[in-house]
Design a protein around this motif. Sequence first.
Motif, PDB file in Angstrom:
ATOM      1  N   LYS A   1       0.807  -1.220   0.000  1.00  0.00           N
ATOM      2  CA  LYS A   1       0.000   0.000   0.000  1.00  0.00           C
ATOM      3  C   LYS A   1       0.843   1.275   0.000  1.00  0.00           C
ATOM      4  CE  LYS A   1      -0.422  -0.825   4.938  1.00  0.00           C
ATOM      5  NZ  LYS A   1      -1.308  -1.404   5.956  1.00  0.00           N
ATOM      6  N   LYS A   2       2.138   1.142   0.344  1.00  0.00           N
ATOM      7  CA  LYS A   2       3.035   2.301   0.334  1.00  0.00           C
ATOM      8  C   LYS A   2       3.895   2.344  -0.922  1.00  0.00           C
ATOM      9  CE  LYS A   2       3.317   2.582   5.373  1.00  0.00           C
ATOM     10  NZ  LYS A   2       4.217   2.552   6.559  1.00  0.00           N
ATOM     11  N   GLY A   3       3.654   1.421  -1.834  1.00  0.00           N
ATOM     12  CA  GLY A   3       4.428   1.375  -3.066  1.00  0.00           C
ATOM     13  C   GLY A   3       5.742   0.641  -2.948  1.00  0.00           C
ATOM     14  N   VAL A   4       5.963  -0.032  -1.821  1.00  0.00           N
ATOM     15  CA  VAL A   4       7.202  -0.779  -1.588  1.00  0.00           C
ATOM     16  C   VAL A   4       7.022  -2.204  -2.110  1.00  0.00           C
ATOM     17  CG1 VAL A   4       8.802  -1.651   0.155  1.00  0.00           C
ATOM     18  CG2 VAL A   4       7.760   0.614   0.415  1.00  0.00           C
ATOM     19  N   MET A   5       8.011  -2.720  -2.843  1.00  0.00           N
ATOM     20  CA  MET A   5       7.943  -4.077  -3.353  1.00  0.00           C
ATOM     21  C   MET A   5       8.116  -5.076  -2.211  1.00  0.00           C
ATOM     22  SD  MET A   5       7.371  -5.731  -6.135  1.00  0.00           S
ATOM     23  CE  MET A   5       7.756  -4.538  -7.443  1.00  0.00           C
ATOM     24  N   GLN A   6       7.166  -5.986  -2.084  1.00  0.00           N
ATOM     25  CA  GLN A   6       7.235  -7.016  -1.055  1.00  0.00           C
ATOM     26  C   GLN A   6       7.482  -8.361  -1.718  1.00  0.00           C
ATOM     27  OE1 GLN A   6       7.235  -6.635   2.167  1.00  0.00           O
ATOM     28  NE2 GLN A   6       6.573  -4.498   2.378  1.00  0.00           N
ATOM     29  N   ASP A   7       8.401  -9.122  -1.166  1.00  0.00           N
ATOM     30  CA  ASP A   7       8.819 -10.407  -1.722  1.00  0.00           C
ATOM     31  C   ASP A   7       8.409 -11.515  -0.750  1.00  0.00           C
ATOM     32  OD1 ASP A   7      11.606 -11.448  -3.625  1.00  0.00           O
ATOM     33  OD2 ASP A   7      10.444 -12.740  -2.305  1.00  0.00           O
ATOM     34  N   LEU A   8       7.510 -12.393  -1.175  1.00  0.00           N
ATOM     35  CA  LEU A   8       6.989 -13.436  -0.290  1.00  0.00           C
ATOM     36  C   LEU A   8       8.100 -14.329   0.249  1.00  0.00           C
ATOM     37  CD1 LEU A   8       4.580 -14.969   0.977  1.00  0.00           C
ATOM     38  CD2 LEU A   8       4.470 -16.314  -1.136  1.00  0.00           C
ATOM     39  N   GLN A   9       9.035 -14.734  -0.616  1.00  0.00           N
ATOM     40  CA  GLN A   9      10.105 -15.619  -0.150  1.00  0.00           C
ATOM     41  C   GLN A   9      10.995 -14.939   0.879  1.00  0.00           C
ATOM     42  OE1 GLN A   9      12.155 -17.213  -3.589  1.00  0.00           O
ATOM     43  NE2 GLN A   9      10.640 -18.852  -3.840  1.00  0.00           N
ATOM     44  N   GLU A  10      11.244 -13.649   0.716  1.00  0.00           N
ATOM     45  CA  GLU A  10      12.055 -12.929   1.691  1.00  0.00           C
ATOM     46  C   GLU A  10      11.342 -12.825   3.032  1.00  0.00           C
ATOM     47  OE1 GLU A  10      15.162 -12.988  -0.480  1.00  0.00           O
ATOM     48  OE2 GLU A  10      15.206 -11.878   1.423  1.00  0.00           O
ATOM     49  N   VAL A  11      10.021 -12.584   2.992  1.00  0.00           N
ATOM     50  CA  VAL A  11       9.242 -12.538   4.237  1.00  0.00           C
ATOM     51  C   VAL A  11       9.268 -13.899   4.925  1.00  0.00           C
ATOM     52  CG1 VAL A  11       6.956 -12.151   5.227  1.00  0.00           C
ATOM     53  CG2 VAL A  11       7.768 -10.685   3.375  1.00  0.00           C
ATOM     54  N   ALA A  12       9.180 -14.963   4.109  1.00  0.00           N
ATOM     55  CA  ALA A  12       9.160 -16.322   4.669  1.00  0.00           C
ATOM     56  C   ALA A  12      10.491 -16.690   5.329  1.00  0.00           C
ATOM     57  CB  ALA A  12       8.811 -17.326   3.578  1.00  0.00           C
ATOM     58  N   LYS A  13      11.573 -16.011   4.966  1.00  0.00           N
ATOM     59  CA  LYS A  13      12.892 -16.308   5.540  1.00  0.00           C
ATOM     60  C   LYS A  13      13.077 -15.698   6.923  1.00  0.00           C
ATOM     61  CE  LYS A  13      15.271 -16.631   1.065  1.00  0.00           C
ATOM     62  NZ  LYS A  13      16.281 -15.981   0.180  1.00  0.00           N
ATOM     63  N   GLN A  14      12.087 -14.925   7.386  1.00  0.00           N
ATOM     64  CA  GLN A  14      12.232 -14.235   8.673  1.00  0.00           C
ATOM     65  C   GLN A  14      11.981 -15.146   9.869  1.00  0.00           C
ATOM     66  OE1 GLN A  14       9.645 -10.814   8.471  1.00  0.00           O
ATOM     67  NE2 GLN A  14      10.706  -9.935   6.696  1.00  0.00           N
ATOM     68  N   GLY A  15      11.648 -16.401   9.603  1.00  0.00           N
ATOM     69  CA  GLY A  15      11.466 -17.357  10.690  1.00  0.00           C
ATOM     70  C   GLY A  15      10.144 -17.229  11.416  1.00  0.00           C
ATOM     71  N   LYS A  16       9.148 -16.609  10.779  1.00  0.00           N
ATOM     72  CA  LYS A  16       7.836 -16.463  11.391  1.00  0.00           C
ATOM     73  C   LYS A  16       6.849 -17.460  10.775  1.00  0.00           C
ATOM     74  CE  LYS A  16       8.331 -11.492  12.312  1.00  0.00           C
ATOM     75  NZ  LYS A  16       7.716 -10.148  12.112  1.00  0.00           N
ATOM     76  N   LEU A  17       5.779 -17.718  11.488  1.00  0.00           N
ATOM     77  CA  LEU A  17       4.675 -18.465  10.894  1.00  0.00           C
ATOM     78  C   LEU A  17       3.925 -17.478  10.011  1.00  0.00           C
ATOM     79  CD1 LEU A  17       3.322 -21.308  11.005  1.00  0.00           C
ATOM     80  CD2 LEU A  17       1.630 -20.277  12.521  1.00  0.00           C
ATOM     81  N   LEU A  18       3.780 -17.811   8.748  1.00  0.00           N
ATOM     82  CA  LEU A  18       3.282 -16.854   7.758  1.00  0.00           C
ATOM     83  C   LEU A  18       1.962 -17.325   7.163  1.00  0.00           C
ATOM     84  CD1 LEU A  18       3.808 -14.309   6.014  1.00  0.00           C
ATOM     85  CD2 LEU A  18       5.122 -15.769   4.465  1.00  0.00           C
ATOM     86  N   LEU A  19       0.992 -16.412   7.109  1.00  0.00           N
ATOM     87  CA  LEU A  19      -0.276 -16.688   6.445  1.00  0.00           C
ATOM     88  C   LEU A  19      -0.288 -15.969   5.102  1.00  0.00           C
ATOM     89  CD1 LEU A  19      -2.847 -16.234   9.372  1.00  0.00           C
ATOM     90  CD2 LEU A  19      -1.506 -18.255   8.734  1.00  0.00           C
ATOM     91  N   LEU A  20      -0.436 -16.741   4.024  1.00  0.00           N
ATOM     92  CA  LEU A  20      -0.581 -16.182   2.682  1.00  0.00           C
ATOM     93  C   LEU A  20      -2.060 -16.199   2.346  1.00  0.00           C
ATOM     94  CD1 LEU A  20       0.371 -15.228  -0.102  1.00  0.00           C
ATOM     95  CD2 LEU A  20       0.767 -17.641  -0.696  1.00  0.00           C
ATOM     96  N   ASN A  21      -2.667 -15.010   2.317  1.00  0.00           N
ATOM     97  CA  ASN A  21      -4.115 -14.896   2.148  1.00  0.00           C
ATOM     98  C   ASN A  21      -4.447 -14.204   0.832  1.00  0.00           C
ATOM     99  OD1 ASN A  21      -6.600 -12.739   2.805  1.00  0.00           O
ATOM    100  ND2 ASN A  21      -7.023 -14.841   3.389  1.00  0.00           N
ATOM    101  N   PHE A  22      -5.347 -14.825   0.046  1.00  0.00           N
ATOM    102  CA  PHE A  22      -5.843 -14.235  -1.200  1.00  0.00           C
ATOM    103  C   PHE A  22      -7.269 -13.753  -0.968  1.00  0.00           C
ATOM    104  CE2 PHE A  22      -2.455 -15.535  -4.039  1.00  0.00           C
ATOM    105  CZ  PHE A  22      -1.897 -16.631  -3.403  1.00  0.00           C
TER     106      PHE A  22
END
Length: 364
Positions: free
Chosen positions: A241-262
């Motif tokens: 929403k701020k125009g920043v590119m978000q990378d799912l694989q990079e977020v997943a590398k943070q060691g958190k439990l991640l919910l991918l919601n469509f």
Amino acid sequence: MKKHILPIAAIAAMMCACGDSGYKVSGTIDGAADTTTMVLEESSNGRWFIIDSVKTTGSGKFQIEQPAPHFPDIYRLRLGDKMIYFPIDSIDRIEISTSLASFGTDYQLSGSDNAAKVMEIDKKALAMSALPASEYAKQATEWKRELAGQILSDPSSIVAYYIINKYIGDEPLFNPINDFDFKIIGAVTNAFNSFRPNDPRTPYMVDVLRQGLAMRHRSSAKADTMFVTETKLIDIRLQDKKGVMQDLQEVAKQGKLLLLNFTIYSADFSPVCNKLLAEIYRKYKAQGLEIFQVGIDTEEFQWRQSAVNLPWITVYDPMGLDSRNFAAYNVNQLPLTYIIDRTGEIVERVADITELERAVARHM
């Protein structure tokens, strides 16, 4: 002098007409006090906007007046998290009779035939939602055939539009994946195209039909091919929403439990979906939970307005249902959520949003 009588009468008639140039919603809420506040909201293809508010009198009476809409639309009177839905054509006079305790569940609407129809539909939907799954499936089939007859008798009506966009719980009453449902949705879309070309609901209906067709094609081609091992994480790179590119694989590398919601923020199910996601996020954020939410709204501006206050990662996919991301994750219904564990592997697919918290707890 006589020749002036007609113009004066005409002017008087016009002045009277001006006083009736809007619609009125009034009624009585038994048990309400003079501090009870309700809001009147208008629909914009599934998104709701507050247009007025009103307090009841000490006897529970209220009244709201607004200018006539340019096109028939769906409105709702909301008291907290309880709603009463009704259509407005132009200068309708809608009367609501209910109580504070049964607001949204036990009420009477009068003033227009369409309002009465919507009331019966909502009451039936409420009763259906309480049925066991097997009984619901049986009764829903019969009920939808009755509704189809009602729709086809006037497919360009606001009631027809309301029916095919109706949800029971998290499931659409008319789902384009279903052959019968798709034909009914198509009939309403064609009728709006033919008889309401300037109605703002018409392009929305065309888009719903197009998305439904895309979902049907994907469903028939890939119904059972999603993730042979259910472990491969396919990357998604989209702007937030701020125009920043978000990378799912990079977020997943943070060691958190991640919910991918469509999801689609403009859909009727979205408020419930995001409310449940917010509850899960608040509960488990401190324990290392993150949400990566992909929105496919047709209008990016509307998506951005809806996403601005959400505390998790929200990205916009301009390709919508034609996106490679939807094909890669076999998104054949919405909302849909994948749980990605702390090692970056997909461990569960959750189609029922009401089951998501229990699923998160299993993997947390």
